[in-house]
Scaffold this active site. Structure first.
Site, mmCIF file in Angstrom:
data_model
loop_
_atom_site.group_PDB
_atom_site.id
_atom_site.type_symbol
_atom_site.label_atom_id
_atom_site.label_comp_id
_atom_site.label_asym_id
_atom_site.label_seq_id
_atom_site.Cartn_x
_atom_site.Cartn_y
_atom_site.Cartn_z
ATOM 1 N N ASP A 228 9.301 -1.092 2.628
ATOM 2 C CA ASP A 228 8.831 -0.696 1.308
ATOM 3 C C ASP A 228 10.054 -0.379 0.450
ATOM 4 O O ASP A 228 10.879 0.470 0.825
ATOM 5 C CB ASP A 228 7.915 0.523 1.390
ATOM 6 C CG ASP A 228 7.421 0.959 0.014
ATOM 7 O OD1 ASP A 228 6.511 0.304 -0.523
ATOM 8 O OD2 ASP A 228 7.970 1.947 -0.529
ATOM 9 N N GLU A 315 7.952 -6.664 0.592
ATOM 10 C CA GLU A 315 7.036 -6.732 -0.539
ATOM 11 C C GLU A 315 7.316 -7.960 -1.394
ATOM 12 O O GLU A 315 8.483 -8.289 -1.661
ATOM 13 C CB GLU A 315 7.170 -5.472 -1.396
ATOM 14 C CG GLU A 315 6.747 -4.196 -0.702
ATOM 15 C CD GLU A 315 6.950 -2.993 -1.594
ATOM 16 O OE1 GLU A 315 5.950 -2.453 -2.098
ATOM 17 O OE2 GLU A 315 8.113 -2.603 -1.792
ATOM 18 N N CYS A 387 -5.528 4.797 1.493
ATOM 19 C CA CYS A 387 -5.520 5.711 2.635
ATOM 20 C C CYS A 387 -5.568 4.899 3.930
ATOM 21 O O CYS A 387 -6.419 4.018 4.089
ATOM 22 C CB CYS A 387 -6.711 6.664 2.562
ATOM 23 S SG CYS A 387 -6.819 7.816 3.951
ATOM 24 N N CYS A 390 -9.168 6.168 5.936
ATOM 25 C CA CYS A 390 -10.504 5.773 5.494
ATOM 26 C C CYS A 390 -10.502 4.567 4.569
ATOM 27 O O CYS A 390 -11.566 4.047 4.230
ATOM 28 C CB CYS A 390 -11.199 6.945 4.792
ATOM 29 S SG CYS A 390 -10.383 7.486 3.275
ATOM 30 N N CYS A 405 -4.963 12.099 0.784
ATOM 31 C CA CYS A 405 -6.188 11.402 0.404
ATOM 32 C C CYS A 405 -7.199 12.411 -0.142
ATOM 33 O O CYS A 405 -7.504 13.422 0.510
ATOM 34 C CB CYS A 405 -6.763 10.658 1.610
ATOM 35 S SG CYS A 405 -8.275 9.741 1.252
ATOM 36 N N CYS A 408 -10.632 12.005 2.362
ATOM 37 C CA CYS A 408 -10.724 12.508 3.733
ATOM 38 C C CYS A 408 -9.640 13.526 4.073
ATOM 39 O O CYS A 408 -9.679 14.115 5.164
ATOM 40 C CB CYS A 408 -10.656 11.349 4.728
ATOM 41 S SG CYS A 408 -9.069 10.487 4.762
ATOM 42 N N ASP A 415 5.790 6.661 0.855
ATOM 43 C CA ASP A 415 6.501 5.385 0.977
ATOM 44 C C ASP A 415 6.515 4.874 2.410
ATOM 45 O O ASP A 415 6.416 3.665 2.635
ATOM 46 C CB ASP A 415 7.936 5.543 0.454
ATOM 47 C CG ASP A 415 7.965 5.833 -1.041
ATOM 48 O OD1 ASP A 415 7.231 5.155 -1.778
ATOM 49 O OD2 ASP A 415 8.699 6.736 -1.461
#
Length: 471
Positions: A228, A315, A387, A390, A405, A408, A415
């Protein structure tokens, strides 16, 4: 195998002045050829409703291949014969027409005879490559000025002996032989480039007996690492490792130095020698920053590629779109422009440019190809907002480098979590599309149902071959 070695030249005063004069003449030739193609396109597009000069067969100007990339000169070649002895007249491309006219150029302007013939031909092919890139979906060729036209290319006649290199029409020239050419490699071409402090030559060498790099076969459970890219940290890896971002041009000291040197240029009288000297100091500062960035990126790419993995996922960023200016806002009643946030975005654009994510990705691809590893470019949309527990996506999930999140309560480093998401998406590609791993990039939109990226549209090519990236 085909590769390039770069050396720093040590020309004498006569050779240096001659190469500078060559670049000025080649820039004029490039701009004239580009203007010739543009003029011929406009004339043929307006006047001609036919696509064949000989038969005058009528066709729509939108589909007329004569108007695609025409040039001044005879578009038909009369010296070709088929097996039966009959003359066949294939149509020349714009590059062939302009290369054929080079002897006439030397007669009309004798000073062009000082330049090697292959250098003039490669200059025309350089424009032809720019046109091919345009028809492949990239930008239209632009007229060159002194700042963006600083090199010329030899196609043959180059010889190296010890710490001396022979360049046709320039003679033997000393250079810093910092890296000896391996035995068995032959010189195919070389490019001479002018930089702020000196001249450099990039020698292309080839050895057909050495096989090209080929990717290793993947087993049933390949090892994948996700990367990332960021500003605070240059790279976040899915295994939790982070690589610092030195910010060579956007740190406090560099910005102050650049500001002082640019101010000294603006204070000098235009056209004076002192102004030129001050401008040279600014250029040398930029070169120093560029060299530091290049060296650091090679080290960073080597750290990533040298890890014990089979696949590297990075990416697929639309960097030009990220740095695009904000849309202008205007008041409907008064017509005045309103604030659109561009002044705040300016600092972000500079940080993205200083990080140079695109160059880092190319270096990772190059080193990975040498080690037989595979690089996959993954669509990064919502990678830092999704997330991992979830699957809920929301901007409020991320607060700086924290990820919590709101659905949840799952929390982790934002990152590093994004790097893990990129790794998982690449892993799905590897398991589902293992037969397509001969190419560098794979379209992540197939495995990401929430993705609506435009990277696959015309003008934003998402698939590039490893060999093309290396060359």
């Amino acid at each position: 195998m085909l590769t390039n070695y770069v050396y720093k030249l040590r020309p004498n005063q006569t050779q240096s002045s001659k190469m500078s004069a060559w670049i000025d003449m080649l820039r004029s030739q490039y701009n004239w050829n580009l203007n010739d193609r543009i003029t011929q396109y406009n004339q043929q597009f307006i006047q001609g409703d036919y696509c064949c000069i000989k038969t005058k067969a009528e066709a729509s100007p939108l589909t007329c291949f004569v108007s695609k990339s025409g040039a001044t000169g005879n578009p038909w070649k009369d010296s070709k014969f088929d097996k039966e002895g009959k003359a066949r007249n294939p149509r020349r491309s714009a590059a062939d027409i302009q290369i054929t006219a080079l002897p006439e150029l030397k007669i009309a302007r004798p000073w062009y005879a000082q330049i090697d013939a292959t250098v003039l031909q490669q200059n025309v092919k350089r424009l032809d490559t720019a046109y091919k890139n345009f028809f492949d979906g990239r930008g239209f060729p632009k007229f060159k000025n002194r700042s963006n036209f600083t090199s010329f290319t030899y196609a043959m006649g180059v010889k190296i002996k010890g710490n001396k290199i022979y360049l046709p029409k320039l003679g033997w020239m000393r250079f810093y032989n910092s890296r000896s050419i391996p035995d068995g490699f032959t010189i195919k071409a070389c490019t001479v480039r002018k930089r702020q402090n000196s001249w450099y030559v990039s020698v292309r060498i080839e050895n057909t007996s050495v096989p090209d790099y080929s990717p290793k076969s993947l087993g049933s459970n390949p090892k994948v690492i996700g990367c990332d890219l960021g500003i605070t940290k240059l790279v976040h890896l899915s295994d939790g490792y982070q690589i610092e971002n030195p910010k060579f041009l956007t740190n406090k000291k560099a910005k102050r130095t650049l500001k002082i040197r640019q101010r000294r240029v603006s204070c000098k009288v235009k056209g004076s020698k002192k102004r030129k000297k001050a401008a040279i100091r600014v250029g040398r500062f930029y070169q120093k920053v560029s060299d530091k960035r290049q060296a650091y990126q090679w080290k960073t790419a080597n750290k990533i590629v040298s890890r014990n993995v089979d696949v590297i996922a990075i990416e697929d960023l639309n960097i030009s779109g990220m740095m695009r200016r904000c849309k202008a806002k205007s008041d409907g009643k008064t017509g005045r422009f309103l604030k659109n946030g561009q002044s705040r975005k300016k600092g972000l654009n500079r940080a993205i440019s200083d990080a140079s994510w695109g160059d880092l990705g190319l270096k990772i691809e190059y080193l990975a190809a040498k080690q037989g590893k595979i690089v996959i470019k993954v669509n990064p949309k919502h990678s830092s907002q999704e997330c991992r527990s979830c699957g809920y996506i929301d901007k409020s999930n991320r607060d700086g480098e924290k990820f919590i999140c709101v659905e949840c309560g799952y929390h982790e480093h934002a990152d590093i979590g994004a790097a893990k998401t990129i790794r998982d998406r690449a892993l799905k590609i590897v398991r589902g599309d293992s037969a397509k791993l001969g190419v560098t990039n794979l379209n992540a939109q197939k495995i990401s149902p929430r993705s609506s990226s435009k990277r696959g549209e015309f003008g934003n090519p998402s698939n590039r071959d490893i060999k093309n990236a290396i060359s």
